[in-house]
Design a protein around this motif. Structure first.
Motif, short mmCIF file in Angstrom:
data_model
loop_
_atom_site.label_atom_id
_atom_site.label_comp_id
_atom_site.label_asym_id
_atom_site.label_seq_id
_atom_site.Cartn_x
_atom_site.Cartn_y
_atom_site.Cartn_z
N VAL A 12 0.97 -1.11 -0.07
CA VAL A 12 -0.02 0.02 -0.14
C VAL A 12 1.01 1.39 -0.01
CG1 VAL A 12 -1.38 1.23 1.49
CG2 VAL A 12 -1.95 -1.18 0.98
N LEU A 13 0.55 2.09 -0.97
CA LEU A 13 1.36 3.39 -0.81
C LEU A 13 0.48 4.62 -0.58
CD1 LEU A 13 3.87 4.86 -2.04
CD2 LEU A 13 2.91 4.81 -4.32
N GLY A 14 0.86 5.03 0.56
CA GLY A 14 -0.19 6.05 1.33
C GLY A 14 -0.45 5.43 2.59
N SER A 15 -0.15 6.21 3.77
CA SER A 15 -0.38 5.85 4.92
C SER A 15 -1.46 6.67 5.52
CB SER A 15 0.88 5.90 5.91
OG SER A 15 1.57 7.02 5.88
N GLY A 16 -2.39 7.25 5.06
CA GLY A 16 -3.35 7.98 5.61
C GLY A 16 -4.36 7.14 5.88
N ASN A 17 -5.73 7.64 6.16
CA ASN A 17 -6.93 6.96 6.26
C ASN A 17 -7.17 5.71 5.29
OD1 ASN A 17 -7.51 8.61 8.70
ND2 ASN A 17 -8.84 9.76 7.64
N ILE A 18 -7.33 5.98 4.06
CA ILE A 18 -7.80 4.94 3.19
C ILE A 18 -6.64 3.93 3.17
CG2 ILE A 18 -8.10 4.56 0.73
CD1 ILE A 18 -9.34 7.38 0.37
N GLY A 19 -5.28 4.10 3.01
CA GLY A 19 -4.25 3.18 3.02
C GLY A 19 -4.37 2.40 4.35
N THR A 20 -4.54 2.98 5.27
CA THR A 20 -4.30 2.12 6.62
C THR A 20 -5.47 1.37 6.65
OG1 THR A 20 -3.35 4.19 7.70
CG2 THR A 20 -4.19 2.26 9.10
N ASP A 21 -6.85 1.85 6.25
CA ASP A 21 -8.03 0.86 6.44
C ASP A 21 -8.00 -0.12 5.26
OD1 ASP A 21 -10.95 0.50 7.09
OD2 ASP A 21 -11.03 0.46 5.21
N LEU A 22 -7.44 -0.05 4.26
CA LEU A 22 -7.00 -1.17 3.33
C LEU A 22 -6.00 -2.16 3.82
CD1 LEU A 22 -7.54 -2.36 0.40
CD2 LEU A 22 -5.94 -0.51 -0.47
N MET A 23 -4.88 -1.58 4.29
CA MET A 23 -4.03 -2.60 4.89
C MET A 23 -4.74 -3.59 5.89
SD MET A 23 -0.66 -1.78 7.29
CE MET A 23 -1.74 -1.15 8.74
N PHE A 79 -1.11 -0.97 -4.29
CA PHE A 79 -2.63 0.08 -4.19
C PHE A 79 -1.76 1.22 -4.04
CE2 PHE A 79 -3.69 -4.24 -2.19
CZ PHE A 79 -4.83 -4.42 -2.97
N ASP A 80 -2.26 2.38 -4.78
CA ASP A 80 -1.95 3.78 -4.53
C ASP A 80 -2.89 4.44 -3.85
OD1 ASP A 80 -0.92 6.24 -4.51
OD2 ASP A 80 -0.18 6.26 -6.91
N ALA A 81 -3.09 4.90 -2.64
CA ALA A 81 -3.92 5.65 -1.70
C ALA A 81 -3.14 6.86 -1.54
CB ALA A 81 -4.24 4.75 -0.70
N THR A 82 -2.53 7.88 -2.57
CA THR A 82 -2.05 9.02 -2.05
C THR A 82 -3.06 10.05 -2.88
OG1 THR A 82 -0.69 8.81 -4.25
CG2 THR A 82 0.25 7.92 -2.06
N SER A 83 -2.54 10.85 -3.80
CA SER A 83 -3.26 11.73 -4.44
C SER A 83 -3.29 11.59 -5.85
CB SER A 83 -2.78 13.25 -4.08
OG SER A 83 -1.48 13.34 -4.69
N ALA A 84 -4.21 12.27 -6.82
CA ALA A 84 -4.23 12.15 -8.24
C ALA A 84 -2.81 12.74 -8.80
CB ALA A 84 -5.50 13.04 -8.61
N GLY A 85 -2.60 14.00 -8.09
CA GLY A 85 -1.33 14.55 -8.66
C GLY A 85 -0.17 13.75 -8.55
N ALA A 86 -0.01 12.86 -7.53
CA ALA A 86 1.41 12.23 -7.37
C ALA A 86 1.36 10.86 -8.24
CB ALA A 86 1.26 11.89 -5.97
N HIS A 87 0.06 10.47 -8.30
CA HIS A 87 -0.19 9.27 -9.12
C HIS A 87 0.56 8.92 -10.32
CE1 HIS A 87 -1.65 5.23 -9.86
NE2 HIS A 87 -2.40 5.63 -11.02
N GLY A 88 0.75 9.92 -11.08
CA GLY A 88 1.34 9.91 -12.48
C GLY A 88 2.79 9.29 -12.40
N ARG A 89 3.41 10.01 -11.49
CA ARG A 89 4.86 9.49 -11.18
C ARG A 89 4.93 8.07 -10.63
NH1 ARG A 89 8.94 9.41 -7.39
NH2 ARG A 89 7.52 10.19 -5.67
N HIS A 90 4.03 7.89 -9.76
CA HIS A 90 4.16 6.52 -9.06
C HIS A 90 3.86 5.55 -10.18
CE1 HIS A 90 2.75 8.47 -5.10
NE2 HIS A 90 4.01 8.80 -5.41
N ASP A 91 2.93 5.79 -11.11
CA ASP A 91 2.42 4.70 -12.01
C ASP A 91 3.46 4.58 -13.12
OD1 ASP A 91 0.55 2.97 -13.61
OD2 ASP A 91 0.86 4.54 -15.16
N ILE A 92 4.22 5.55 -13.65
CA ILE A 92 5.36 5.39 -14.35
C ILE A 92 6.31 4.36 -13.93
CG2 ILE A 92 7.38 6.59 -15.64
CD1 ILE A 92 5.33 8.84 -15.79
N ALA A 93 6.89 4.83 -12.37
CA ALA A 93 7.70 4.18 -11.95
C ALA A 93 7.61 2.48 -11.56
CB ALA A 93 8.24 4.62 -10.66
#
Length: 316
Positions: A12-23, A79-93
């Motif tokens: 899980v990428l993103g340790s906020g509410n959504i990422g933690t619940d998903l974990m 699972f990318d639970a960060t932000s729309a702005g950050a996701h583009g870079r994450h996806d490429i990598a």
């Protein structure tokens, strides 16, 4: 293909509410997934602290930290639970490493996926977009109507507790409306679509409520539409137990002199179909009123479970 204990390794990428619940959902409920890593950018986040207590590898260095973890070589889904702005870079990598991505942001790089509607068509997609919380709740209903009758226009209103809207949700509100509106058309099957989100400040916080309006062809079969909606609601509830219809499907004929002005269509007539929904969260990590977050994590888990079952050759 590398598996761990006959399960597919995920992070899980993103340790906020959504990422933690998903974990927590993966750890408690997954049948085909192995929770290997939780990554964020705040070393003091509750999500990373919980992950460490649960024996999950962690990093506070974001995507670069994830790639640097020893377990990364085993990971097949992120699972990318960060932000729309950050996701583009994450996806490429991540694509460069051959990792399949399930996107819980409204970035919409990959195809829109609603598990009960079109998941089977996209199991091999390198990036699957979970649309939005409002999309996951309402697009199945639009599809339930459109599979029975032509839908000229569909509008959804998602009302969520203000307390359940964290910084990520608030930062993505524009993307929410744009992404959900497009998905209403592309996945729901409506000719035109519109999405509205309401952050409700009521105390105590209210559960997520969604209203779906469809303008269908005037001579549509009302009984068939109602039956289709009931079946779809039951299908969603199979992986989101708190998902339910609040009352019977409502119908109103708009014809003759009573035409209504519809965005994108102008004055129109048809059969107005109104569906009222409520989504109660499972309270694994988030409060029960945060159904808007729970439906996203539940949909993402259901998607990954189906992908893993297929890859591992399991029947379910």
């Amino acid at each position: 293909m590398t598996t761990i204990s006959s399960r597919l390794a995920v992070a899980v990428l993103g340790s906020g509410n959504i990422g933690t619940d998903l974990m927590i959902k993966v750890l408690r409920n997954a049948r085909h997934l192995s929770m290997e890593a939780m990554v964020g950018i705040d070393p003091e986040s509750d999500g990373l602290a919980r992950a460490r207590r649960m024996g999950v590898a962690t990093s506070a260095e974001g995507l670069d930290g994830l790639i640097g973890l020893p377990c990364f070589k085993d990971i097949r889904i992120v699972f990318d639970a960060t932000s729309a702005g950050a996701h583009g870079r994450h996806d490429i990598a991540l694509q460069a490493h051959g990792v399949q991505v399930i996107d819980l942001t409204p970035a919409a790089i990959g195809p829109y996926v609603i598990p009960v509607v079109n998941l089977e068509q996209h199991l091999d997609a390198p990036n699957l977009n979970m649309v939005t919380c409002g999309g996951q709740a309402t697009i199945p209903i639009v599809r339930a109507v459109s599979r029975v009758a032509r839908v000229h226009y569909a509008e959804i209103v998602a009302s969520i507790a203000s307390k359940s809207a964290g910084p990520g949700t608030r930062a993505n509100i524009d993307e929410f409306t744009e992404t959900t509106s497009r998905a209403i058309v592309e996945v729901g099957g409506a000719k035109h679509g519109k999405a509205i989100i309401v952050l409700n400040p009521a105390e105590p916080p209210l559960m997520m409520r969604d209203t779906v309006y469809c303008l269908a062809e005037l001579d549509a079969d009302q009984e068939a539409i109602a039956a289709s909606v009931r079946q779809m609601a039951a299908d969603v509830a199979a992986y989101v137990p708190g998902y339910r219809l609040k009352q019977q499907v409502q119908f109103e004929r708009i014809d003759g002199e009573r035409r209504i002005n519809v965005p994108g269509l102008g004055p129109a007539q048809g059969l107005k179909v109104t569906v009222f929904l409520e989504v109660e969260g499972a309270a694994h990590y988030l409060p029960a009123y945060a159904g808007n977050l729970d439906i996203m994590t539940s949909a993402a888990l259901a998607t990954a479970e189906r992908i893993a079952a297929r890859r591992l050759g399991s029947a379910g």
